[in-house]
Scaffold this active site. Sequence first.
Site, mmCIF file in Angstrom:
data_model
loop_
_atom_site.group_PDB
_atom_site.id
_atom_site.type_symbol
_atom_site.label_atom_id
_atom_site.label_comp_id
_atom_site.label_asym_id
_atom_site.label_seq_id
_atom_site.Cartn_x
_atom_site.Cartn_y
_atom_site.Cartn_z
ATOM 1 N N ASP A 44 0.959 -1.114 0.177
ATOM 2 C CA ASP A 44 0.077 -0.054 -0.097
ATOM 3 C C ASP A 44 0.909 1.135 0.182
ATOM 4 O OD1 ASP A 44 -1.997 1.766 0.356
ATOM 5 O OD2 ASP A 44 -3.123 0.619 1.909
ATOM 6 N N ASP A 45 0.481 2.126 -1.003
ATOM 7 C CA ASP A 45 1.181 3.469 -0.920
ATOM 8 C C ASP A 45 3.083 3.274 -1.180
ATOM 9 O OD1 ASP A 45 -1.163 4.683 -0.649
ATOM 10 O OD2 ASP A 45 -0.388 5.765 0.912
ATOM 11 N N CYS A 82 -5.924 4.339 -3.692
ATOM 12 C CA CYS A 82 -6.270 3.120 -2.982
ATOM 13 C C CYS A 82 -7.622 2.341 -3.692
ATOM 14 C CB CYS A 82 -6.329 3.250 -1.540
ATOM 15 S SG CYS A 82 -5.157 3.897 -0.590
ATOM 16 N N ARG A 86 -8.246 -0.999 -5.835
ATOM 17 C CA ARG A 86 -8.657 -2.469 -5.367
ATOM 18 C C ARG A 86 -10.011 -2.711 -6.198
ATOM 19 N NH1 ARG A 86 -5.256 -0.433 -1.838
ATOM 20 N NH2 ARG A 86 -4.238 -1.914 -0.582
ATOM 21 N N LYS A 139 -6.534 -5.658 3.826
ATOM 22 C CA LYS A 139 -7.161 -4.469 3.556
ATOM 23 C C LYS A 139 -8.429 -4.577 2.551
ATOM 24 C CE LYS A 139 -6.340 0.378 2.078
ATOM 25 N NZ LYS A 139 -5.510 1.519 1.795
ATOM 26 N N HIS A 141 -11.400 -2.034 1.759
ATOM 27 C CA HIS A 141 -11.626 -0.652 1.282
ATOM 28 C C HIS A 141 -12.519 -0.547 -0.163
ATOM 29 C CE1 HIS A 141 -9.469 3.489 0.700
ATOM 30 N NE2 HIS A 141 -10.589 3.484 1.482
ATOM 31 N N HIS A 228 1.663 2.278 4.051
ATOM 32 C CA HIS A 228 0.672 3.360 4.036
ATOM 33 C C HIS A 228 1.047 3.815 5.577
ATOM 34 C CE1 HIS A 228 -3.137 5.288 4.454
ATOM 35 N NE2 HIS A 228 -3.413 5.197 3.287
ATOM 36 N N ASP A 334 -0.432 -0.536 -4.868
ATOM 37 C CA ASP A 334 -1.731 0.124 -5.262
ATOM 38 C C ASP A 334 -1.723 1.375 -5.808
ATOM 39 O OD1 ASP A 334 -1.259 1.230 -2.980
ATOM 40 O OD2 ASP A 334 -3.181 1.495 -2.256
ATOM 41 N N ASN A 335 -0.517 1.932 -5.733
ATOM 42 C CA ASN A 335 -0.335 3.182 -6.321
ATOM 43 C C ASN A 335 0.876 3.670 -6.191
ATOM 44 O OD1 ASN A 335 -2.601 4.093 -3.906
ATOM 45 N ND2 ASN A 335 -0.432 4.832 -3.487
ATOM 46 N N LYS A 380 1.238 9.715 -5.932
ATOM 47 C CA LYS A 380 -0.267 9.009 -5.673
ATOM 48 C C LYS A 380 -1.279 9.992 -6.030
ATOM 49 C CE LYS A 380 -3.062 7.239 -1.694
ATOM 50 N NZ LYS A 380 -2.866 6.875 -0.396
#
Length: 556
Positions: A44-45, A82, A86, A139, A141, A228, A334-335, A380
């Site tokens: 994540d991130d 995010c 997803r 996660k 989301h 993240h 994710d990004n 992001k």
Amino acid sequence: MMKRVLISLTLATLLVNASVAQPKKRSTGSANAGKPNIILVMVDDLGYSDFGAYGSEIRTPTIDKLAAEGLRLREFYNNSICAPTRASLITGQYHHKAGVGYFNVNLGLPAYQGWLNKESLTFGEVLKSAGYNTYLSGKWHVGNDSLYWPNQRGFDRFYGFIGGASNFYDISPYKDKVPPVELVENNKRIRLEPGKYLTDEITNHAISYINESGNKPFFLYLAYNAPHWPLQAPAEDIAKYKDRYAIGWDSLRKERLAKQIKLGIADPKQSIAEHDPEVVDWQSLTYDEQQLWQRKMEVYAAMVDRVDQNLARVLAELQRLNKADNTLIVLISDNGAQGGLIPTGRKRPRSSGPIGSAGSYDYQEQNWAYVSNTPFRNYKATPYEGGISSPFIAWFPKKIKGGTLAKGTGHLIDLAPTFYELAGAAYPQTFKGVKTNPLPGVSLTNLLFQQTELPADRALFWERAGNRAVRKGPWKIVSIFPQNKWQLFNLETDRGETTDLASQHPDVVKTLNAEYEAWAKRTDVEPYEKLRPLVQGGPGGNPSGAAPTRPTARVE
């Protein structure tokens, strides 16, 4: 029933053997031996260059092993933030078509409802129908309401959190200052035990699911929230990076770029992103400011390091259970790394402890995110390469050729058709009486197993919060809200997106704009001006190129 299962297995085995073109596998004694296990790992991130195999100094020996024994792509795209990422990942749809056009909030239209619609099937629903045990640890989301939680969308087991971010520690005695870590396990709300670290617990549950699966094939979506924010990590991991970041962000970015060129990730003939105007000169900082900023990156690195340690545990368990040779692992982010914050009208909780500890609410910020996204532009939440480019590693012993490095130019929407092909899973036209959205992506099996590049003439599209982009062949157009003006870049020579060619090639812009408008119409994209929330949300970069400001000790 048995006859139906045997027919299905025969078709699946023929399909996998045809795609992989490898010697016949030895039997595992399982009735489902022809179906591979699939583990999809999402971090994540995390920026494009944050794994060792993509240029980083962070210690990721397990991830680097997967890369050395498997395949890496230079060009794999996400949706820049995010929830939209997803939504596309889990369903194989562009995120508007799946119902998450903006974020996990309801803006009043089906394409922007904020949860996965029933027309877009999840990995869990499709693979469960094909005989898989389906698991999710980490996660979610893509839907806050319990009607849309993982167990209601095809996953046999779920452990993790529903929203977009979570603390990594729960320090219950201080709950008046630090929110508790609220988790869900199979539809039951639970709390993280004090002293436990969430990355470890996500892995513990993943390992228990792998054991539970027995001889049935399994699909595991392992969705870590690291790195993240908030920046929180075990002290022993942070200590590994003591003084490593004293060189500052500009020097570290040069170091990473040099390693990327050596690894073949970056092309020395290409332009790289220019110095971000938001990133201040390291030497302009005071000694105390430098110490503060070093600590941020030390903790960030420790969080990535801990993910790597946990993936080592997963690999060890696969080996122990003799499942490794029949397991595909795909690892993505994710990004891009998180840059500056767009004003949201709400304040982040104030830190109640030093950076890295429970109660810390600091995050990486653009100064270090500029390094994480090497060699690309921006962060992001934007469709520049720094926002939508992900590392991509695929590992499948004896089936994917080790050390493969390919251009790729894949997208999140391509993973669902890839997994379904390997699993022998038919994507239904209707599911539980609902007509399904067809899958827009392409299978990556030929790319993974035969190193055959994807069609160069297919177009990929992005829209989120008014930010738009199209990639087709060497060309990419980008438009940032609210300017709403197309820029044009030739990514074959300028993946750093340094030179706008729109005025030189208006015909290319016109053609790609027409393709965008047609895509937007069939994907139910609405002009952002009609939908724009009263208060914008979400972290991102500063595409406007505002003048740099002196970094602060805390961002709220």
